[in-house]
Design an enzyme around this catalytic site. Structure first.
Site, short mmCIF file in Angstrom:
data_model
loop_
_atom_site.label_atom_id
_atom_site.label_comp_id
_atom_site.label_asym_id
_atom_site.label_seq_id
_atom_site.Cartn_x
_atom_site.Cartn_y
_atom_site.Cartn_z
N ASP A 43 0.84 -1.21 0.00
CA ASP A 43 0.00 0.00 0.00
C ASP A 43 0.88 1.26 0.00
O ASP A 43 0.38 2.38 -0.12
CB ASP A 43 -1.01 -0.01 1.16
CG ASP A 43 -0.35 -0.03 2.53
OD1 ASP A 43 0.90 -0.21 2.60
OD2 ASP A 43 -1.07 0.12 3.53
N ASP A 91 -1.18 -6.07 -0.40
CA ASP A 91 -1.51 -5.47 0.90
C ASP A 91 -3.00 -5.21 1.03
O ASP A 91 -3.64 -4.75 0.08
CB ASP A 91 -0.81 -4.09 0.99
CG ASP A 91 0.25 -4.06 2.07
OD1 ASP A 91 0.22 -4.90 2.98
OD2 ASP A 91 1.12 -3.16 1.98
N LYS A 130 -1.34 -9.33 2.66
CA LYS A 130 -0.57 -8.93 3.85
C LYS A 130 -1.43 -8.00 4.68
O LYS A 130 -2.14 -7.16 4.11
CB LYS A 130 0.74 -8.22 3.45
CG LYS A 130 1.49 -7.60 4.64
CD LYS A 130 2.92 -7.24 4.31
CE LYS A 130 3.12 -5.87 3.73
NZ LYS A 130 2.58 -4.74 4.52
N GLU A 170 -1.27 -5.51 8.38
CA GLU A 170 -0.48 -4.97 9.49
C GLU A 170 -1.10 -5.56 10.76
O GLU A 170 -2.17 -5.17 11.20
CB GLU A 170 -0.52 -3.44 9.45
CG GLU A 170 0.21 -2.93 8.22
CD GLU A 170 0.44 -1.43 8.19
OE1 GLU A 170 0.20 -0.75 9.20
OE2 GLU A 170 0.88 -0.94 7.13
N GLU A 184 9.15 -4.40 10.40
CA GLU A 184 9.56 -3.08 9.90
C GLU A 184 9.98 -2.15 11.03
O GLU A 184 9.32 -2.04 12.06
CB GLU A 184 8.41 -2.42 9.11
CG GLU A 184 8.79 -1.00 8.65
CD GLU A 184 7.88 -0.38 7.61
OE1 GLU A 184 6.89 -1.02 7.20
OE2 GLU A 184 8.15 0.77 7.22
O1 KIV Z 1 3.53 -1.15 1.64
C1 KIV Z 1 4.68 -1.56 1.61
O2 KIV Z 1 5.45 -1.30 0.67
C2 KIV Z 1 5.16 -2.37 2.72
C3 KIV Z 1 6.61 -2.68 2.77
C4 KIV Z 1 7.35 -1.49 3.23
C5 KIV Z 1 6.91 -3.86 3.60
O3 KIV Z 1 4.40 -2.74 3.56
#
Ligand code: KIV
Length: 279
Positions: A49, A88, A118, A120, A187
């Site tokens: 994202d 994401d 993915k 968070e 991260e």
């Molecule tokens: O959105 C993204 O690019 C990420 C990476 C920084 C892991 O979550």
């Protein structure tokens, strides 16, 4: 069998099996041509994202929508052939309930063809991770500095500054792994904390601003290619794309202004045939 069906991509199980072995190479991708170039070098392409900030000029990832993620996810899937593609889940698309998360995650997987999503994954999200995995959705977790929580955290600050913060991040990692995530992005955390997390969890950790001891590394592609003047401390620039674009655009502009572009090689020197001319 269609061409898409015959493509053999790296799977979530392949990535999970890399714990403690060959480091996982991951980069972000948001479009087809870039994905095609990165595919050969990467195990995982993340449609992050971060697209909101890197491509759309947003101040944070908070404004990113499901539709944006699907559009960019589809493009990356067209470019990638071998790498595992992970998309994401944007802010607001999974936090409300496990059911909301499943509806949006399954939509992303159906409409993009990506193999995983993915999220968070703060400690609160562990039950969502388990709910998705049990229903066939591979989940990559993301702990430590969670950019979608920027407004609570008060900025993009690395974690591990107090004993409490240290313990909280470790707990996030353990809860995410226990819930069934196949890998976890770690991260912006203190190096020793990343080392401790990597030793504590049974699934691969993929570091960004973390530690070389993680089971893999990820960077935002445009950061590592040097597209921006400013990058976070943890980014290493492997290219100088901004200068390349600057130089090319400046030469193009000068040649257009001097009428030296287009030249002979870039125009069609066609002559119309006379009516009745059969030669
Ligand atoms: O959105 C993204 O690019 C990420 C990476 C920084 C892991 O979550």
């Amino acid at each position: 069998m269609s061409k898409q069906t015959r493509i053999k991509r790296i799977t979530a199980a392949d990535i999970a099996a890399r714990k403690g072995s060959e480091p996982i190479v991951a980069l972000t991708a948001y479009d087809a041509p870039t994905a095609e170039i990165l595919d050969e070098h990467c195990d995982v392409l993340l449609v992050g994202d971060s697209v909101g900030m890197v491509v759309h000029g947003l101040p944070s990832t908070v404004g990113v929508t499901i539709e944006m993620m699907i559009l960019h996810g589809q493009a990356v899937m067209r470019g990638a052939r071998k790498a595992m593609v992970v998309v994401d889940m944007p802010f607001g698309s999974y936090e409300e309930s496990r059911e909301q998360a499943f509806a949006n995650a399954s939509r992303i997987m159906k409409e993009t063809g990506a193999q995983a999503i993915k999220i968070e994954s703060g400690t609160y999200a562990a039950e969502t991770v388990a709910f998705l995995v049990e229903r066939g959705i591979p989940v990559m977790g993301h702990i430590g500095l969670r950019p979608q929580a920027v407004n609570v955290a008060g900025g993009f600050r690395a974690k591990g500054r107090s004993n409490q913060e240290w313990a909280d991040v470790l707990e996030e990692a353990e809860a995410t792994a226990k819930a069934g995530a196949f890998a976890i992005v770690v991260e912006g955390v203190a190096e020793d904390l990343a080392n401790q997390i990597t030793a504590a969890v049974s699934v691969p950790t993929i570091g960004i601003g973390a530690s070389s001891s993680c089971d893999g590394q990820i960077l935002v592609t445009q950061d590592m290619l040097g597209l921006f003047d400013w990058t976070p401390k943890f980014v290493k620039r492997y290219g100088d794309l901004k200068s390349v674009i600057d130089k090319a655009a400046s030469e193009y502009a000068a040649e257009v202004r001097s009428r030296s572009f287009p030249a002979e090689g870039q125009v069609y020197s066609l002559k119309p045939k006379l009516v009745g001319d059969t030669a």
